[in-house]
Structure formats: C-alpha cells, structure tokens
Design an enzyme around this catalytic site. Structure first.
Site, PDB file in Angstrom:
ATOM      1  N   ASP A  37     -43.850  25.200 -31.990  1.00 35.30           N
ATOM      2  CA  ASP A  37     -42.967  24.097 -31.617  1.00 35.30           C
ATOM      3  C   ASP A  37     -41.691  24.181 -32.438  1.00 35.30           C
ATOM      4  O   ASP A  37     -41.650  24.845 -33.485  1.00 35.30           O
ATOM      5  CB  ASP A  37     -43.666  22.750 -31.874  1.00 35.30           C
ATOM      6  CG  ASP A  37     -43.170  21.634 -30.956  1.00 35.30           C
ATOM      7  OD1 ASP A  37     -43.944  21.154 -30.116  1.00 35.30           O
ATOM      8  OD2 ASP A  37     -41.983  21.251 -31.090  1.00 35.30           O
ATOM      9  N   ASP A  63     -38.997  28.637 -30.836  1.00 34.60           N
ATOM     10  CA  ASP A  63     -38.092  28.134 -29.800  1.00 34.60           C
ATOM     11  C   ASP A  63     -38.418  28.907 -28.544  1.00 34.60           C
ATOM     12  O   ASP A  63     -38.117  30.105 -28.439  1.00 34.60           O
ATOM     13  CB  ASP A  63     -36.632  28.347 -30.211  1.00 34.60           C
ATOM     14  CG  ASP A  63     -35.660  27.905 -29.106  1.00 34.60           C
ATOM     15  OD1 ASP A  63     -36.125  27.520 -28.012  1.00 34.60           O
ATOM     16  OD2 ASP A  63     -34.445  27.959 -29.343  1.00 34.60           O
ATOM     17  N   VAL A  64     -39.036  28.245 -27.587  1.00 32.43           N
ATOM     18  CA  VAL A  64     -39.555  28.945 -26.401  1.00 32.43           C
ATOM     19  C   VAL A  64     -38.465  29.516 -25.500  1.00 32.43           C
ATOM     20  O   VAL A  64     -38.755  30.261 -24.571  1.00 32.43           O
ATOM     21  CB  VAL A  64     -40.496  28.042 -25.562  1.00 32.43           C
ATOM     22  CG1 VAL A  64     -41.750  27.699 -26.328  1.00 32.43           C
ATOM     23  CG2 VAL A  64     -39.766  26.798 -25.059  1.00 32.43           C
ATOM     24  N   TYR A 156     -35.930  20.214 -13.127  1.00 33.61           N
ATOM     25  CA  TYR A 156     -37.383  20.116 -13.360  1.00 33.61           C
ATOM     26  C   TYR A 156     -38.158  20.618 -12.144  1.00 33.61           C
ATOM     27  O   TYR A 156     -39.117  21.375 -12.271  1.00 33.61           O
ATOM     28  CB  TYR A 156     -37.733  18.659 -13.657  1.00 33.61           C
ATOM     29  CG  TYR A 156     -39.113  18.447 -14.252  1.00 33.61           C
ATOM     30  CD1 TYR A 156     -39.389  18.829 -15.561  1.00 33.61           C
ATOM     31  CD2 TYR A 156     -40.125  17.836 -13.521  1.00 33.61           C
ATOM     32  CE1 TYR A 156     -40.639  18.619 -16.119  1.00 33.61           C
ATOM     33  CE2 TYR A 156     -41.381  17.623 -14.070  1.00 33.61           C
ATOM     34  CZ  TYR A 156     -41.633  18.009 -15.371  1.00 33.61           C
ATOM     35  OH  TYR A 156     -42.872  17.806 -15.920  1.00 33.61           O
ATOM     36  N   LYS A 160     -40.584  23.797 -12.324  1.00 30.99           N
ATOM     37  CA  LYS A 160     -42.034  23.643 -12.157  1.00 30.99           C
ATOM     38  C   LYS A 160     -42.552  24.398 -10.930  1.00 30.99           C
ATOM     39  O   LYS A 160     -43.676  24.884 -10.918  1.00 30.99           O
ATOM     40  CB  LYS A 160     -42.407  22.159 -12.098  1.00 30.99           C
ATOM     41  CG  LYS A 160     -42.205  21.415 -13.425  1.00 30.99           C
ATOM     42  CD  LYS A 160     -42.986  22.067 -14.570  1.00 30.99           C
ATOM     43  CE  LYS A 160     -43.012  21.211 -15.823  1.00 30.99           C
ATOM     44  NZ  LYS A 160     -43.715  21.868 -16.945  1.00 30.99           N
ATOM     45  N   THR A 191     -47.075  10.165 -22.287  1.00 33.87           N
ATOM     46  CA  THR A 191     -46.516  10.951 -23.402  1.00 33.87           C
ATOM     47  C   THR A 191     -45.040  10.576 -23.548  1.00 33.87           C
ATOM     48  O   THR A 191     -44.460   9.944 -22.648  1.00 33.87           O
ATOM     49  CB  THR A 191     -46.588  12.476 -23.153  1.00 33.87           C
ATOM     50  OG1 THR A 191     -45.574  12.834 -22.205  1.00 33.87           O
ATOM     51  CG2 THR A 191     -47.945  12.923 -22.657  1.00 33.87           C
TER      52      THR A 191
HETATM   53  P1  NAP Z   1     -43.657  15.897 -24.865  1.00 34.32           P
HETATM   54  O1  NAP Z   1     -44.546  14.946 -25.577  1.00 34.32           O
HETATM   55  O2  NAP Z   1     -42.196  15.647 -24.848  1.00 34.32           O
HETATM   56  O3  NAP Z   1     -43.964  17.350 -25.424  1.00 34.32           O
HETATM   57  C1  NAP Z   1     -43.134  18.455 -25.200  1.00 34.32           C
HETATM   58  C2  NAP Z   1     -43.090  19.271 -26.463  1.00 34.32           C
HETATM   59  O4  NAP Z   1     -42.318  20.463 -26.222  1.00 34.32           O
HETATM   60  C3  NAP Z   1     -42.404  18.539 -27.624  1.00 34.32           C
HETATM   61  O5  NAP Z   1     -43.141  18.722 -28.808  1.00 34.32           O
HETATM   62  C4  NAP Z   1     -41.053  19.238 -27.693  1.00 34.32           C
HETATM   63  O6  NAP Z   1     -40.463  19.197 -28.963  1.00 34.32           O
HETATM   64  C5  NAP Z   1     -41.468  20.659 -27.327  1.00 34.32           C
HETATM   65  N1  NAP Z   1     -40.301  21.474 -27.015  1.00 34.32           N
HETATM   66  C6  NAP Z   1     -39.182  21.112 -26.321  1.00 34.32           C
HETATM   67  N2  NAP Z   1     -38.313  22.125 -26.292  1.00 34.32           N
HETATM   68  C7  NAP Z   1     -38.885  23.158 -26.988  1.00 34.32           C
HETATM   69  C8  NAP Z   1     -38.468  24.475 -27.302  1.00 34.32           C
HETATM   70  N3  NAP Z   1     -37.261  24.963 -26.912  1.00 34.32           N
HETATM   71  N4  NAP Z   1     -39.312  25.260 -28.022  1.00 34.32           N
HETATM   72  C9  NAP Z   1     -40.501  24.796 -28.441  1.00 34.32           C
HETATM   73  N5  NAP Z   1     -40.951  23.553 -28.170  1.00 34.32           N
HETATM   74  C10 NAP Z   1     -40.142  22.736 -27.444  1.00 34.32           C
HETATM   75  O7  NAP Z   1     -44.073  15.974 -23.321  1.00 34.32           O
HETATM   76  P2  NAP Z   1     -45.479  16.231 -22.575  1.00 34.32           P
HETATM   77  O8  NAP Z   1     -45.603  15.218 -21.530  1.00 34.32           O
HETATM   78  O9  NAP Z   1     -46.586  16.428 -23.550  1.00 34.32           O
HETATM   79  O10 NAP Z   1     -45.123  17.598 -21.847  1.00 34.32           O
HETATM   80  C11 NAP Z   1     -45.900  18.774 -21.970  1.00 34.32           C
HETATM   81  C12 NAP Z   1     -45.795  19.548 -20.659  1.00 34.32           C
HETATM   82  O11 NAP Z   1     -46.433  18.798 -19.615  1.00 34.32           O
HETATM   83  C13 NAP Z   1     -44.358  19.782 -20.191  1.00 34.32           C
HETATM   84  O12 NAP Z   1     -44.229  21.080 -19.657  1.00 34.32           O
HETATM   85  C14 NAP Z   1     -44.191  18.747 -19.109  1.00 34.32           C
HETATM   86  O13 NAP Z   1     -43.207  19.100 -18.167  1.00 34.32           O
HETATM   87  C15 NAP Z   1     -45.586  18.747 -18.503  1.00 34.32           C
HETATM   88  N6  NAP Z   1     -45.884  17.569 -17.693  1.00 34.32           N
HETATM   89  C16 NAP Z   1     -45.914  16.335 -18.247  1.00 34.32           C
HETATM   90  C17 NAP Z   1     -46.173  15.239 -17.438  1.00 34.32           C
HETATM   91  C18 NAP Z   1     -46.239  13.834 -17.994  1.00 34.32           C
HETATM   92  O14 NAP Z   1     -46.235  12.887 -17.202  1.00 34.32           O
HETATM   93  N7  NAP Z   1     -46.296  13.651 -19.309  1.00 34.32           N
HETATM   94  C19 NAP Z   1     -46.395  15.413 -16.058  1.00 34.32           C
HETATM   95  C20 NAP Z   1     -46.358  16.697 -15.536  1.00 34.32           C
HETATM   96  C21 NAP Z   1     -46.092  17.773 -16.355  1.00 34.32           C
HETATM   97  P3  NAP Z   1     -39.337  18.061 -29.249  1.00 34.32           P
HETATM   98  O15 NAP Z   1     -40.051  16.766 -29.180  1.00 34.32           O
HETATM   99  O16 NAP Z   1     -38.823  18.439 -30.586  1.00 34.32           O
HETATM  100  O17 NAP Z   1     -38.296  18.216 -28.141  1.00 34.32           O
END
Ligand code: NAP
Length: 246
Positions: A37, A63-64, A156, A160, A191
């Site tokens: 992360d 950094d992904v 997005y 996706k 989240t």
């Molecule tokens: P989240 O809590 O915001 O987690 C995302 C994580 O990715 C954060 O720790 C963020 O760090 C990190 N990140 C962002 N940019 C990065 C980079 N360049 N390199 C490394 N890490 C990075 O959101 P989440 O809901 O858990 O999302 C996880 C996945 O699930 C995502 O792909 C999201 O699109 C997918 N998803 C989520 C939902 C939902 O409703 N929650 C629904 C469908 C899909 P920072 O906080 O420092 O930016």
C-alpha cells in the site's frame, strides 16, 4: 480453517477496507500476508492487528501505478519469504461524475490506479506465481465492471470492465502453468471508498436490502485463493446481495 498454511499472499491496498479485511482473513487461514500500500502508517497498524491475533504479516511500500515499485516489491517478497503464491489486486479508486463533468486527467488517474495496476501486478508477479505450482490471482473488479451502474463514473466503469476481461485473458494464458486467475465483483461494501454516498439509497437498490461488509468480500477471496477453488479459473464471482441478478 487453515486452507492457506504457509502460502505467501500479497494484497494491494491492504491497509484499508476490503484489502484490510482480506489481509486479516488470509492470515487467519495460515497465509503469510504482505500488505502492499501507499499508506505505510495504516498498513503497519493492520500488520500489528494480524500479529496480535497470532498471524504472520509484513508490509511493503507499493505504488501500484509504478512498474519499478512492483518489481522492487516482488523481489523483496521473494527474497524475504522464499516465493509468492497469492496476489490480490485490490487497490483501486473511484470517480463519481458524468462524462460531461469528467476530465481526461481524472479519467487517466482512475484507470491508472484501478486498471493499469492489475496488468502491472500480474506482469511483475507472474514468474514467482508460476514457480510455486499453486498460484492464485484474484483481481477485484466490481458490479460496475458488469453493468452501467448509475450512468456516471466513466474511468471506474472502463477500468473495472477491463479488469474483468484481462482476468479471463491471463487465466487462459496461464491455465496450464499452475496459476489460476479470477475476478471478484463486489456490490456496495461499507468502506471509505463509498465516501458520503447515501447508504439508504444503496441499500434500496440492493435486493438483499443492505450494503455488504468487507469481511463478506474477504471470504470470497479466501475461497478463490485456496485449493478449494482448484478447478476455478477465468471465473467472475459476484458478491453483491443480488444487485446484478436484478
Ligand atoms: P478503500 O478502503 O479506499 O481501499 C483502497 C486502498 O487502495 C486504500 O488503502 C488506498 O490507499 C489504496 N491505494 C490507492 N491508490 C493506491 C496506489 N497507487 N498504490 C497502492 N495502494 C493504493 O476502498 P475499498 O472499498 O476497500 O476498495 C478495494 C477495492 O474494492 C477497489 O478496487 C474498489 O474499486 C473495489 N470495490 C469496492 C466496492 C465498495 O463498495 N467498497 C465495490 C466494488 C468494488 P489510500 O487510502 O492511501 O488512497
């Protein structure tokens, strides 16, 4: 359950939300978890939580969107842990505006973090995953990789959808090389990525009448990571309370 004993697992975006829940779940099943992360402080706190619960976890700054960062992270993991068995490409960011309101810069930022990262991750980790003989990649897409959602969030949606199809392409390429590749499609999950979106509205459009918990996505990821899914590759696992069935 100890389905993942001694398997080494890299979870991107593992410091928060679904990634943090997945890190904890895989560790609870015996995996040696590595959180990749940008947020080192939050990652360290998840590592501490896992360690306090008796699990094994470390963190690597990743950094992904950066190929050199991926190369360094995978080299570090293989050197420190002796291999890499599971890759969860979870890091992602969203956008919420219409195509008219969007900017090219924002579109490229969202697709860089959410889409390009998945290509870079599989490219960097491929040889290590093959070497173990039981590799598993889980790419986190979304219900919005399958449907048009609310008619907004162009970056997005593009990202996706691409995650969904690159998963199948790589799954076929690696089908005889000891690495399974699948996508998970969460619905609305509680989240930080949801921001201040109205939870009641999200619950209303979800047939089960509620938003999901990160742990419910982590459970699906743990299944795909494990040998319970030994004949599952190129699949998309929807975990959405019925949203795309509607
Ligand atoms: P989240 O809590 O915001 O987690 C995302 C994580 O990715 C954060 O720790 C963020 O760090 C990190 N990140 C962002 N940019 C990065 C980079 N360049 N390199 C490394 N890490 C990075 O959101 P989440 O809901 O858990 O999302 C996880 C996945 O699930 C995502 O792909 C999201 O699109 C997918 N998803 C989520 C939902 C939902 O409703 N929650 C629904 C469908 C899909 P920072 O906080 O420092 O930016």
């Amino acid at each position: 359950m100890n389905r993942l004993t001694d398997r080494v697992a890299l979870i991107t975006g593992g410091a928060s939300g679904i990634g943090a829940a997945t890190s904890k779940r895989l560790a609870s099943e015996g995996a040696k978890v590595v959180i990749g992360d940008l947020n080192d402080v939050l990652a360290a706190s998840v590592v501490d939580e896992i360690t306090a619960a008796g699990g094994t976890a470390t963190a690597v700054h990743l950094d992904v969107t950066d190929q050199a960062s991926w190369t360094a992270a995978v080299e570090h993991i293989v050197g420190a842990q002796g291999g890499l068995d599971i890759l969860v490409n979870n890091a992602g960011i969203g956008d919420t505006v219409s195509i008219e309101e969007s900017t090219w810069e924002e579109y490229k930022k969202v697709t860089s973090v959410t889409q390009d990262s998945v290509y870079l991750g599989m490219k960097a980790a491929g040889e290590a995953l093959k070497a173990g003989g039981h590799g598993s990649v889980i790419n986190i897409s979304s219900i919005f990789g399958i449907t048009g959602g609310f008619g907004v969030s162009m970056g997005y949606a593009a990202a996706k959808g691409a995650v969904r199809t690159i998963t199948k392409a790589v799954a076929l390429g690696w089908a005889k090389q000891g690495v399974r590749v699948n996508s998970v499609h969460p619905g609305f999950i509680e989240t930080p990525i949801l921001g201040d979106t109205d939870r009641d509205a999200l619950s209303t459009v979800t047939p089960m009448g509620r938003v999901g918990k990160p742990e419910e996505i982590a459970a699906a990821i743990a299944f795909l990571a494990s040998d319970d899914a030994s004949f599952v590759t190129g699949a998309e696992l929807v975990v959405d309370g019925g949203y795309v069935a509607n």
